[in-house]
Design an enzyme around this catalytic site. Structure first.
Site, PDB file in Angstrom:
ATOM      1  N   PHE A  25       0.820  -1.001   0.118  1.00 25.19           N
ATOM      2  CA  PHE A  25       0.066  -0.087  -0.090  1.00 25.19           C
ATOM      3  C   PHE A  25       0.861   1.252   0.088  1.00 25.19           C
ATOM      4  O   PHE A  25       1.702   1.532   0.761  1.00 25.19           O
ATOM      5  CB  PHE A  25      -0.934  -0.209   1.152  1.00 25.19           C
ATOM      6  CG  PHE A  25      -1.801   1.198   1.441  1.00 25.19           C
ATOM      7  CD1 PHE A  25      -2.997   1.220   0.448  1.00 25.19           C
ATOM      8  CD2 PHE A  25      -1.692   1.939   2.604  1.00 25.19           C
ATOM      9  CE1 PHE A  25      -3.779   2.256   0.591  1.00 25.19           C
ATOM     10  CE2 PHE A  25      -2.577   2.975   2.634  1.00 25.19           C
ATOM     11  CZ  PHE A  25      -3.752   3.195   1.866  1.00 25.19           C
ATOM     12  N   SER A  93       3.356  -6.889   2.694  1.00 24.16           N
ATOM     13  CA  SER A  93       2.365  -5.942   3.529  1.00 24.16           C
ATOM     14  C   SER A  93       0.815  -6.223   2.867  1.00 24.16           C
ATOM     15  O   SER A  93       0.186  -7.159   2.725  1.00 24.16           O
ATOM     16  CB  SER A  93       2.979  -4.676   3.334  1.00 24.16           C
ATOM     17  OG  SER A  93       2.211  -3.598   4.167  1.00 24.16           O
ATOM     18  N   MET A  94       0.267  -4.877   2.354  1.00 21.82           N
ATOM     19  CA  MET A  94      -1.172  -5.285   1.656  1.00 21.82           C
ATOM     20  C   MET A  94      -0.858  -6.159   0.289  1.00 21.82           C
ATOM     21  O   MET A  94      -1.795  -6.886  -0.017  1.00 21.82           O
ATOM     22  CB  MET A  94      -1.248  -3.905   0.855  1.00 21.82           C
ATOM     23  CG  MET A  94      -2.660  -4.042   0.334  1.00 21.82           C
ATOM     24  SD  MET A  94      -3.218  -2.297  -0.345  1.00 21.82           S
ATOM     25  CE  MET A  94      -2.139  -2.287  -1.839  1.00 21.82           C
ATOM     26  N   ASP A 194       8.405  -4.527  13.457  1.00 17.73           N
ATOM     27  CA  ASP A 194       7.648  -3.843  12.329  1.00 17.73           C
ATOM     28  C   ASP A 194       6.871  -2.685  12.932  1.00 17.73           C
ATOM     29  O   ASP A 194       5.915  -2.804  13.627  1.00 17.73           O
ATOM     30  CB  ASP A 194       6.853  -5.000  11.844  1.00 17.73           C
ATOM     31  CG  ASP A 194       6.207  -4.573  10.547  1.00 17.73           C
ATOM     32  OD1 ASP A 194       5.924  -3.322  10.228  1.00 17.73           O
ATOM     33  OD2 ASP A 194       5.904  -5.451   9.633  1.00 17.73           O
ATOM     34  N   HIS A 224       9.845  -3.196   8.554  1.00 18.81           N
ATOM     35  CA  HIS A 224       8.664  -3.823   7.645  1.00 18.81           C
ATOM     36  C   HIS A 224       8.919  -4.230   6.398  1.00 18.81           C
ATOM     37  O   HIS A 224       8.552  -5.060   5.745  1.00 18.81           O
ATOM     38  CB  HIS A 224       7.487  -2.510   7.554  1.00 18.81           C
ATOM     39  CG  HIS A 224       6.349  -3.032   7.038  1.00 18.81           C
ATOM     40  ND1 HIS A 224       5.395  -3.925   7.358  1.00 18.81           N
ATOM     41  CD2 HIS A 224       5.499  -2.481   5.748  1.00 18.81           C
ATOM     42  CE1 HIS A 224       4.444  -4.343   6.391  1.00 18.81           C
ATOM     43  NE2 HIS A 224       4.613  -3.110   5.664  1.00 18.81           N
TER      44      HIS A 224
END
Length: 259
Positions: A25, A93-94, A194, A224
Site C-alpha cells: 500500500f 504487506s498489503m 515492524d 517492515h
C-alpha cells in the site's frame, strides 16, 4: 503522469514456473525489484505489476480503491496461468493480503504463497474514524520507508489518501473472512520489529488459513520493508527453496523486460 524512477513494473519471461509479486500500500515495484531480479536470474517467469494509482503521485492514488488494486494482480495472475505450468504468488504487506485473496479465489490454480509481513487490519482508534474523516481530511502521514538498514530507501508516497486507507480497511476485512479458504502451501516471513504491521496480523493469518503445509520464519534484523532490509537475502533464499521443493521437475529458462 510519469512513473517515479525505480517504480516501473517488471516482467521476465522465464520457464514453466511463474511467480507473481505484489507490492504494498502506497509503495511500488521498487520494494520487490531485488526479489524479482533474484528469481529471474534463476530462470523463473516473473511478473511484478505496478498497482493502479501507485508509483506516481498520491493524488493519482486518491481516485483508486481496493477493487482497482486487486483487479490488477488478478489480471496478471491469469496471464501467468495461461503461460506457466505452475504459478506462485508472493506479497509484501498489503501485497500479502492481495496474494491471500488470489489464493482464496483461484484455489489450486495458485500453487503456493510466500508472504512477508502481510497486513490483516488497519490498526488504531483512528481507523474507526475513517468513514467520516476521509470526507474532512484528504491525507495523513505516509507509511513508506520502515527499513532498519542504514541508507535503505523505499520509493513510496509520503502521504496516505484517507479515501484509500478507508478502502484498504474494507478490503482487509473481506480478506480476513476468506482466509479459511486458503489451503495452499504457505511460507510466511515476518519481522520481529515492524512499525507498520504488528505481530497480531501474522498470528491472525496463521490462525485462520486452512493450509496444512505452513512454515513461519522470523526476521530478526529487519523492519517492515524487509525485502530491502538486512534480511532480504534470507527472504530470497527461503523463497527459492520453497519453489524448488514444490515445483521440482518443472523446466526453467528465460529473457527480461521492464524498467
Amino acid at each position: 503522469m510519469p512513473v517515479l524512477p525505480g517504480a516501473e513494473p517488471f516482467r521476465h519471461e522465464g520457464g514453466e514456473v511463474g511467480v507473481l509479486l505484489c507490492h504494498g500500500f502506497t509503495g511500488s515495484p521498487q520494494s520487490l525489484r531485488p526479489w524479482a531480479d533474484y528469481l529471474a536470474a534463476r530462470g523463473y517467469t516473473v511478473s511484478l505489476p505496478l498497482l493502479p494509482g501507485h508509483g506516481t503521485r498520491w493524488e493519482d492514488m486518491a481516485v483508486t480503491g481496493w477493487q482497482d488494486w486487486y483487479a490488477e494482480v488478478d489480471r496478471e495472475l491469469r496471464v501467468l496461468l495461461a503461460r506457466c505450468a505452475r504459478v506462485f504468488v508472493f506479497g509484501l504487506s498489503m501485497g500479502g493480503a492481495l496474494a491471500l485473496r488470489l489464493a482464496a479465489r483461484h484455489g489450486d490454480a495458485v500453487a503456493g504463497l510466500v508472504l512477508v509481513n502481510p497486513a490483516n487490519k488497519v490498526h488504531g482508534l483512528s481507523a474507526y474514524a475513517l468513514p467520516v474523516a476521509r470526507h474532512l481530511v484528504r491525507t495523513t502521514k505516509g507509511l513508506a520507508g520502515d527499513i532498519a538498514l542504514e541508507g535503505g530507501y523505499e520509493v513510496g508516497y509520503d502521504r496516505v489518501p484517507l479515501h484509500c486507507a478507508h478502502s484498504l480497511r474494507r478490503f482487509l476485512a473481506i480478506v480476513d473472512t476468506e482466509l479459511p479458504q486458503v489451503t495452499q502451501p504457505l511460507l510466511l516471513l515476518h519481522s520481529s520489529q515492524d512499525h507498520v504491521v504488528p505481530p497480531a496480523d501474522t498470528a491472525r493469518v496463521l490462525g485462520r488459513v486452512s493450509s496444512r503445509d505452513v512454515e513461519e520464519v522470523l526476521l530478526e534484523q529487519s523492519y517492515h520493508v524487509a525485502t530491502l532490509d538486512h534480511d532480504a537475502e534470507r527472504i530470497f533464499d527461503e523463497s527459492h527453496r520453497f519453489l524448488v521443493r514444490l515445483a521440482s521437475g518443472v523446466a526453467e529458462k528465460g529473457s527480461t523486460s521492464g524498467g
